[in-house]
Scaffold this motif. Structure first.
Motif, PDB file in Angstrom:
ATOM      1  N   ALA A 175      -9.707  12.674   4.268  1.00 26.14           N
ATOM      2  CA  ALA A 175     -10.921  13.135   3.576  1.00 26.14           C
ATOM      3  C   ALA A 175     -10.571  14.070   2.424  1.00 26.14           C
ATOM      4  O   ALA A 175     -11.139  13.960   1.330  1.00 26.14           O
ATOM      5  CB  ALA A 175     -11.843  13.847   4.572  1.00 26.14           C
ATOM      6  N   LEU A 176      -9.632  14.974   2.653  1.00 28.79           N
ATOM      7  CA  LEU A 176      -9.237  15.916   1.606  1.00 28.79           C
ATOM      8  C   LEU A 176      -8.574  15.191   0.438  1.00 28.79           C
ATOM      9  O   LEU A 176      -8.781  15.551  -0.731  1.00 28.79           O
ATOM     10  CB  LEU A 176      -8.291  16.969   2.186  1.00 28.79           C
ATOM     11  N   ILE A 177      -7.781  14.176   0.734  1.00 25.40           N
ATOM     12  CA  ILE A 177      -7.144  13.396  -0.333  1.00 25.40           C
ATOM     13  C   ILE A 177      -8.201  12.662  -1.150  1.00 25.40           C
ATOM     14  O   ILE A 177      -8.144  12.635  -2.385  1.00 25.40           O
ATOM     15  CB  ILE A 177      -6.122  12.406   0.256  1.00 25.40           C
ATOM     16  N   ASN A 178      -9.176  12.050  -0.467  1.00 26.05           N
ATOM     17  CA  ASN A 178     -10.244  11.349  -1.180  1.00 26.05           C
ATOM     18  C   ASN A 178     -10.976  12.291  -2.122  1.00 26.05           C
ATOM     19  O   ASN A 178     -11.251  11.950  -3.283  1.00 26.05           O
ATOM     20  CB  ASN A 178     -11.219  10.745  -0.167  1.00 26.05           C
TER      21      ASN A 178
ATOM     22  N   ASN B 276       0.846  -1.197   0.000  1.00 24.86           N
ATOM     23  CA  ASN B 276       0.000   0.000   0.000  1.00 24.86           C
ATOM     24  C   ASN B 276       0.878   1.243   0.000  1.00 24.86           C
ATOM     25  O   ASN B 276       1.142   1.848   1.041  1.00 24.86           O
ATOM     26  CB  ASN B 276      -0.917  -0.006   1.234  1.00 24.86           C
ATOM     27  N   PHE B 277       1.316   1.630  -1.183  1.00 20.83           N
ATOM     28  CA  PHE B 277       2.234   2.761  -1.329  1.00 20.83           C
ATOM     29  C   PHE B 277       1.625   4.063  -0.825  1.00 20.83           C
ATOM     30  O   PHE B 277       2.272   4.840  -0.128  1.00 20.83           O
ATOM     31  CB  PHE B 277       2.635   2.909  -2.798  1.00 20.83           C
ATOM     32  N   SER B 278       0.369   4.334  -1.168  1.00 16.02           N
ATOM     33  CA  SER B 278      -0.250   5.612  -0.797  1.00 16.02           C
ATOM     34  C   SER B 278      -0.377   5.752   0.715  1.00 16.02           C
ATOM     35  O   SER B 278      -0.083   6.814   1.276  1.00 16.02           O
ATOM     36  CB  SER B 278      -1.631   5.737  -1.454  1.00 16.02           C
ATOM     37  N   THR B 279      -0.799   4.687   1.383  1.00 15.42           N
ATOM     38  CA  THR B 279      -0.916   4.746   2.840  1.00 15.42           C
ATOM     39  C   THR B 279       0.440   4.927   3.494  1.00 15.42           C
ATOM     40  O   THR B 279       0.584   5.710   4.449  1.00 15.42           O
ATOM     41  CB  THR B 279      -1.594   3.473   3.375  1.00 15.42           C
ATOM     42  N   ALA B 280       1.455   4.236   2.991  1.00 19.75           N
ATOM     43  CA  ALA B 280       2.806   4.383   3.535  1.00 19.75           C
ATOM     44  C   ALA B 280       3.301   5.814   3.384  1.00 19.75           C
ATOM     45  O   ALA B 280       3.881   6.391   4.310  1.00 19.75           O
ATOM     46  CB  ALA B 280       3.757   3.414   2.835  1.00 19.75           C
ATOM     47  N   ALA B 281       3.063   6.414   2.209  1.00 24.45           N
ATOM     48  CA  ALA B 281       3.495   7.795   1.970  1.00 24.45           C
ATOM     49  C   ALA B 281       2.763   8.771   2.886  1.00 24.45           C
ATOM     50  O   ALA B 281       3.364   9.708   3.439  1.00 24.45           O
ATOM     51  CB  ALA B 281       3.268   8.169   0.510  1.00 24.45           C
ATOM     52  N   ILE B 282       1.473   8.555   3.075  1.00 21.29           N
ATOM     53  CA  ILE B 282       0.682   9.441   3.925  1.00 21.29           C
ATOM     54  C   ILE B 282       1.112   9.324   5.380  1.00 21.29           C
ATOM     55  O   ILE B 282       1.274  10.335   6.073  1.00 21.29           O
ATOM     56  CB  ILE B 282      -0.819   9.120   3.776  1.00 21.29           C
TER      57      ILE B 282
ATOM     58  N   ARG C 240       2.657  -4.784  -6.772  1.00 22.89           N
ATOM     59  CA  ARG C 240       1.792  -3.606  -6.864  1.00 22.89           C
ATOM     60  C   ARG C 240       2.446  -2.451  -7.612  1.00 22.89           C
ATOM     61  O   ARG C 240       1.803  -1.442  -7.896  1.00 22.89           O
ATOM     62  CB  ARG C 240       1.413  -3.124  -5.457  1.00 22.89           C
ATOM     63  N   ALA C 241       3.738  -2.577  -7.933  1.00 20.58           N
ATOM     64  CA  ALA C 241       4.453  -1.484  -8.588  1.00 20.58           C
ATOM     65  C   ALA C 241       3.811  -1.094  -9.914  1.00 20.58           C
ATOM     66  O   ALA C 241       3.782   0.084 -10.282  1.00 20.58           O
ATOM     67  CB  ALA C 241       5.920  -1.876  -8.812  1.00 20.58           C
ATOM     68  N   GLY C 242       3.288  -2.082 -10.635  1.00 20.01           N
ATOM     69  CA  GLY C 242       2.628  -1.780 -11.899  1.00 20.01           C
ATOM     70  C   GLY C 242       1.419  -0.879 -11.710  1.00 20.01           C
ATOM     71  O   GLY C 242       1.170   0.038 -12.508  1.00 20.01           O
ATOM     72  N   THR C 243       0.673  -1.116 -10.628  1.00 20.19           N
ATOM     73  CA  THR C 243      -0.491  -0.271 -10.325  1.00 20.19           C
ATOM     74  C   THR C 243      -0.044   1.134  -9.961  1.00 20.19           C
ATOM     75  O   THR C 243      -0.659   2.122 -10.393  1.00 20.19           O
ATOM     76  CB  THR C 243      -1.296  -0.885  -9.165  1.00 20.19           C
ATOM     77  N   TRP C 244       1.015   1.247  -9.143  1.00 21.75           N
ATOM     78  CA  TRP C 244       1.527   2.572  -8.756  1.00 21.75           C
ATOM     79  C   TRP C 244       1.940   3.363  -9.995  1.00 21.75           C
ATOM     80  O   TRP C 244       1.613   4.541 -10.136  1.00 21.75           O
ATOM     81  CB  TRP C 244       2.719   2.433  -7.818  1.00 21.75           C
ATOM     82  N   LYS C 245       2.671   2.697 -10.885  1.00 23.51           N
ATOM     83  CA  LYS C 245       3.155   3.356 -12.094  1.00 23.51           C
ATOM     84  C   LYS C 245       1.992   3.823 -12.957  1.00 23.51           C
ATOM     85  O   LYS C 245       1.985   4.954 -13.465  1.00 23.51           O
ATOM     86  CB  LYS C 245       4.047   2.395 -12.887  1.00 23.51           C
TER      87      LYS C 245
ATOM     88  N   PRO D 249      -3.350  11.882  -7.562  1.00 21.39           N
ATOM     89  CA  PRO D 249      -3.449  10.545  -8.171  1.00 21.39           C
ATOM     90  C   PRO D 249      -4.344   9.630  -7.346  1.00 21.39           C
ATOM     91  O   PRO D 249      -4.523   9.827  -6.142  1.00 21.39           O
ATOM     92  CB  PRO D 249      -1.987  10.048  -8.160  1.00 21.39           C
ATOM     93  N   THR D 250      -4.892   8.624  -7.978  1.00 23.84           N
ATOM     94  CA  THR D 250      -5.736   7.660  -7.277  1.00 23.84           C
ATOM     95  C   THR D 250      -4.940   6.983  -6.176  1.00 23.84           C
ATOM     96  O   THR D 250      -3.827   6.488  -6.398  1.00 23.84           O
ATOM     97  CB  THR D 250      -6.256   6.596  -8.258  1.00 23.84           C
ATOM     98  N   THR D 251      -5.506   6.977  -4.972  1.00 23.48           N
ATOM     99  CA  THR D 251      -4.780   6.453  -3.810  1.00 23.48           C
ATOM    100  C   THR D 251      -5.470   5.271  -3.143  1.00 23.48           C
ATOM    101  O   THR D 251      -4.846   4.524  -2.411  1.00 23.48           O
ATOM    102  CB  THR D 251      -4.597   7.549  -2.750  1.00 23.48           C
ATOM    103  N   GLY D 252      -6.778   5.139  -3.339  1.00 22.38           N
ATOM    104  CA  GLY D 252      -7.492   4.073  -2.645  1.00 22.38           C
ATOM    105  C   GLY D 252      -7.859   4.425  -1.224  1.00 22.38           C
ATOM    106  O   GLY D 252      -8.193   3.534  -0.423  1.00 22.38           O
ATOM    107  N   GLN D 253      -7.807   5.722  -0.864  1.00 22.69           N
ATOM    108  CA  GLN D 253      -8.169   6.153   0.484  1.00 22.69           C
ATOM    109  C   GLN D 253      -9.674   6.383   0.567  1.00 22.69           C
ATOM    110  O   GLN D 253     -10.227   7.143  -0.220  1.00 22.69           O
ATOM    111  CB  GLN D 253      -7.427   7.436   0.845  1.00 22.69           C
ATOM    112  N   PRO D 254     -10.378   5.739   1.517  1.00 22.42           N
ATOM    113  CA  PRO D 254     -11.825   5.942   1.653  1.00 22.42           C
ATOM    114  C   PRO D 254     -12.139   7.292   2.281  1.00 22.42           C
ATOM    115  O   PRO D 254     -11.249   7.964   2.830  1.00 22.42           O
ATOM    116  CB  PRO D 254     -12.257   4.790   2.568  1.00 22.42           C
ATOM    117  N   LEU D 255     -13.402   7.687   2.213  1.00 21.12           N
ATOM    118  CA  LEU D 255     -13.859   8.933   2.815  1.00 21.12           C
ATOM    119  C   LEU D 255     -14.280   8.637   4.255  1.00 21.12           C
ATOM    120  O   LEU D 255     -15.240   7.906   4.477  1.00 21.12           O
ATOM    121  CB  LEU D 255     -15.037   9.498   2.014  1.00 21.12           C
TER     122      LEU D 255
END
Length: 399
Positions: free
Chosen positions: A333-336, A167-173, A220-225, A345-351
């Protein structure tokens, strides 16, 4: 009802905002759940609504239980929670799960009840409490980077590193919010600058490898790219990669000023994750710009009350605790919302408190419970702040 209200402690405005968001969530969830029923052939719309209601009810039970725990107890509880969450994150990487046929080891199943649990959401809350505890200890003394490596940066690196593969987006956040808390907590700016520069170099190297040799990275790297390329060059992206983003933009465009009305969304039937990641697009389509801005207002109002609670706290730990667990709710919430309008970019973060999903709801409620605990002056740590507390003494209530 009067007896219940007497047992509700802490900031009443936060209680009200959270309750309003939860009640409102039933409308878009019920509307968007038709995607699960007719497209994915999963249950009934009423069944999904009942499930969402049960998850919210359990979430409010978490808020009620946690908000009655004295805020300073979390300092000691983080000493117990961090090793546990590191073990859970490590175990999660060994549990094979898939999203759309792509490996994404994010969940474990809770024994007996069989409910899937996303460990990274709990890890982010525990890590923020840990960082707040450490920063409160060093607040009134000089600290060197070397002595803070083991108690501060190693836990941050371990948590982020264990979340990253799936989960790249969650790790970055989580990493970004930990840095923000360190900045607000008074960690020496010169060391933070070095860490930011180092992080920038590592991020550049990571992106170089991601675009030049993604095969050496996790599955998951392909999805991130694909998500980054779609965001940077939407016109050149493939139809499959750009489909959901375009559907979300179409839903926003069709909403107009006042929207189509509750339950009248068209895009909910073709927009993937319309009950979770892209539920804000359905909200705008049905309730228009007014509905979207109204929802944004309540999240910003929640942020304002979190800042008020932090500002009125009597100890450094409590101030940092509130910021550390409260701000990420609004940030998510703001990212969503930003993803839906293609500002991110699409992150997969819920509201938070709106999207379907047990883990997200429960961990948001856990964080809200902690904030409410800190807002209750009767449970806040009295007088001088105690930096080094034995966790056994904390659990037994001995201060």
């Amino acid at each position: 009802m009067k007896a219940l209200m007497k047992n509700l402690r802490g900031d009443r405005a936060i209680w009200g905002i959270v309750a309003l968001l939860a009640i409102f969530s039933f409308l878009p969830v019920y509307s968007a759940s038709t995607n699960l029923v007719y497209v994915k052939d999963s249950g009934t719309a009423l069944g999904h609504l009942v499930k969402h209601g049960v998850l919210l009810f359990l979430g409010f039970m978490i808020i009620f239980a946690v908000h009655r725990i004295p805020a300073h107890y979390f300092k000691g509880l983080s000493l117990i929670g961090l090793p546990i969450i590191l073990c859970l994150l490590g175990y999660t990487l060994t549990v094979e799960t898939n999203i759309g046929g792509v490996s994404a080891n994010r969940w474990i199943t809770i024994p007996v009840v069989g409910i899937p649990f996303q460990t990274s959401t709990l890890a982010s809350v525990v890590l923020m409490i840990w960082v707040a505890r450490y920063l409160s200890k060093i607040r009134d003394r000089q600290v060197t980077f070397q002595e803070s490596i083991l108690p501060l940066w190693l836990p941050i690196a371990l948590v982020v590193g264990l979340i990253l593969p799936a989960n790249f987006s969650t790790a970055a956040i989580v990493g970004a919010l930990a840095f923000l808390l360190c900045f607000l907590g008074g960690y020496p700016l010169k060391y933070l600058t070095v860490m930011v520069v180092t992080g920038g170099i590592l991020a550049s190297m990571f992106l170089f490898v991601l675009f030049k040799a993604p095969e050496v990275l996790p599955d998951r790297a392909g999805t991130w790219k694909s998500r980054i390329e779609t965001f940077l060059n939407p016109d050149e992206a493939s139809a499959d990669a750009n489909r959901q983003v375009n559907y979300a933009k179409m839903a926003v465009a069709q909403g107009g000023i006042v929207g189509k009305g509750a339950g009248k969304s068209v895009m909910k039937n073709i927009l993937s994750q319309s009950t979770s990641d892209f539920i804000f697009a359905i909200i705008i389509e049905e309730y228009g710009l007014i509905g979207g801005l109204g929802l944004l207002f309540f999240y910003l109002l929640l942020l304002f009350r979190i800042v008020v609670v932090a500002n009125s706290a009597e100890t450094i730990f409590t101030k940092l605790l509130v910021i550390g667990v409260g701000v990420p709710i609004v940030f998510q919430a703001l990212i969503n919302m930003a993803v839906v309008v293609q500002l991110f970019p699409t992150t997969g973060q819920p509201l938070p408190l709106i999207s379907m999903g047990g883990t997200s709801i429960w961990m948001t409620c856990l964080a809200i419970g902690i904030v409410l605990s800190a807002s209750n002056k009767k449970t806040e740590e009295p007088a001088a702040e105690i930096d080094d507390m034995n966790p056994l003494e904390v659990l037994s209530g001995q201060i």
